[in-house]
Design a protein around this motif. Sequence first.
Motif, mmCIF file in Angstrom:
data_model
loop_
_atom_site.group_PDB
_atom_site.id
_atom_site.type_symbol
_atom_site.label_atom_id
_atom_site.label_comp_id
_atom_site.label_asym_id
_atom_site.label_seq_id
_atom_site.Cartn_x
_atom_site.Cartn_y
_atom_site.Cartn_z
ATOM 1 N N THR A 20 0.788 -4.675 -8.990
ATOM 2 C CA THR A 20 0.778 -3.217 -8.033
ATOM 3 C C THR A 20 2.144 -2.723 -8.938
ATOM 4 O O THR A 20 2.061 -1.725 -9.073
ATOM 5 C CB THR A 20 1.409 -3.475 -6.344
ATOM 6 N N ALA B 124 3.565 8.086 4.258
ATOM 7 C CA ALA B 124 1.993 7.401 4.593
ATOM 8 C C ALA B 124 1.857 6.392 3.093
ATOM 9 O O ALA B 124 1.933 4.935 3.429
ATOM 10 C CB ALA B 124 0.923 7.986 5.366
ATOM 11 N N LEU B 125 2.066 6.700 2.086
ATOM 12 C CA LEU B 125 1.335 6.086 1.626
ATOM 13 C C LEU B 125 1.809 4.997 0.756
ATOM 14 O O LEU B 125 1.814 3.809 0.373
ATOM 15 C CB LEU B 125 0.628 7.066 0.190
ATOM 16 N N THR B 126 3.554 5.780 0.540
ATOM 17 C CA THR B 126 4.792 4.653 0.045
ATOM 18 C C THR B 126 4.662 3.515 1.015
ATOM 19 O O THR B 126 4.822 2.290 0.144
ATOM 20 C CB THR B 126 5.865 5.607 0.356
ATOM 21 N N LEU B 127 4.804 4.128 2.884
ATOM 22 C CA LEU B 127 4.644 2.213 3.491
ATOM 23 C C LEU B 127 3.722 1.208 3.029
ATOM 24 O O LEU B 127 3.011 0.405 3.337
ATOM 25 C CB LEU B 127 4.697 2.689 4.911
ATOM 26 N N LEU B 128 1.737 2.419 3.297
ATOM 27 C CA LEU B 128 1.550 1.559 2.777
ATOM 28 C C LEU B 128 0.791 0.295 1.005
ATOM 29 O O LEU B 128 0.390 -0.954 1.443
ATOM 30 C CB LEU B 128 -0.009 2.534 3.324
ATOM 31 N N ILE B 129 1.665 1.470 0.288
ATOM 32 C CA ILE B 129 1.795 0.124 -0.478
ATOM 33 C C ILE B 129 2.757 -0.885 -0.876
ATOM 34 O O ILE B 129 2.863 -1.363 -1.446
ATOM 35 C CB ILE B 129 1.768 1.186 -1.952
ATOM 36 N N TYR C 252 9.602 2.873 -3.991
ATOM 37 C CA TYR C 252 8.973 2.143 -3.516
ATOM 38 C C TYR C 252 10.051 1.142 -3.023
ATOM 39 O O TYR C 252 10.185 0.213 -2.421
ATOM 40 C CB TYR C 252 7.878 1.066 -4.784
#
Length: 537
Positions: free
Chosen positions: A284, A60-65, A137
């Motif tokens: 980022t 989830a974090l990877t998709l969000l970022i 990423y």
Amino acid sequence: MAVPVAFFAVFFAYPVTAIVARGLKVDGSWHWGRFGDVLSRPDIGQVLWFTTWQAAVSTALTLLIALPGAYVFARFEFPGKQLLRAVVTVPFVLPTVVVGTAFLALLGRGGLLDELWGVRADTTVWAILLAHVFFNYAVVVRTVGGLWAQLDPRQEEAARVLGAGRLAAWWRVTLPALGPAVAAAALMVFLFTFTSFGIVQILGGPAYSTLEVEVYRQTAQLLDLPTAAVLTMVQFAAVGAILALHAWTVRRRETALKLVDPALTVRRPRGAGQWALLAGVLGTVLLLILLPLGVLIERSLDGPAGYGFDYYRALRSVEASGGTFLVPPLEAVWNSLRYALTATIIALIVGGLAAAALTRRAGRLVRGFDALLMLPLGVSAVTVGFGFLITLDKPPLDLRASWILVPLAQALVGVPFVVRVMLPVLRAVDGRLREAAAVLGASPLRVWREVDLPMVRRAVLVAAGFAFAVSLGEFGATVFIARPDRPTLPVAVARLLGRPGDLNYGQAMALSTVLMVVCAVSLLVLERIRTDRSGEF
């Protein structure tokens, strides 16, 4: 198909089956009740929960970022774009040991955060999650961005003309079209984080353990083969389901959309919002990717007498390692290069034959054969490495003392990458060209040499590059079978980090930097010879 099937039968199925049998078989009979005994243990339940939880949160974090980055690379044209694309892909080809070491230099004892604010986060779950985002990423940027660049932007513009707001048009038009690519990327990120070993081993400390780490602990430290066998089968079943879902999403992505030339959808940013989005993505990349790598390099140069190459020079001495190695740590560089080159040749032969076979036949047999080639990604590499030790120790395969054992284990992981790179290119070759050459009297070998090879030469080079990078960083199996007098780079880094002292720590940073540079150079070469410019791997 004969050579790949024989290779996987001898060097994959046989070792894995043997080690599972040793754990679940007693006096010739299988004890399936051990599944219930092992899975009902509270400590194993905690491992299963943490493995699944951290993989889901990491995804989830990877998709969000990474999704904003996918949009920027798909739709915007700006100076340095190709170089930046290569930069964000560097973490994906880095060995997990290097990723763990880089975040240790950033978040651990004596790291950047510790020096600036007195904060250590190397034994927290956040260190693991951030390292997983760093590593994956590029999976989202390249996979989702590759499809996003080929979507016709006029569909979203039509929705805007019909009264939809910018967010509503994206949610109702673009996101459903991107769905298969997002799902495929999410599944691959979940797979990589679910089977995470090197990152968790270095950053997790004793408090956190994934299935892969627990298999290693039960096998190497506790010698509890029944528990290791059960966990291996659980991981195999879970990863098999993930790969099946991934194959389904890839088929949807290939057939569900009408795509356009990516060159028609790219333009320079317009307006303050788009420039702000580009700046945010650049920030980022700077903080998430370049900062950990930069700190890793800085720590490798920060010697006891100030900045210099003291730690690099110490790699030439056996005494400097404090008895960690039987040979100078620098020899690990040449060992790894030799092993990786040999593994690449093996992977190209086996994977090339497999890809050629898959292009000429169809049916359930071939689909099963294709699934067989992906199995090494679903079985614990620790299990494979330990299986090598207990099976390949008798004639005619008495290889336990042979150097070839390491390249064989590395090639198992490289073959799936070779197949996935070469298969689309081989399928794109017009079969009528082969038929015309055969009618003119060419033998099958000459048809391959004169028709197929010129068209797939670049794909072969790309496949070789990926196989080389993957082999160079293989750690899970190699940690068992690398001989003390012939360590590989990842094994050497892990051993140095496992011993106290600033000198060992500095040498680990230096070796990790060397490994990072070799992998980065390999990737930059791949970017120059890659034939597919749509943005995917």
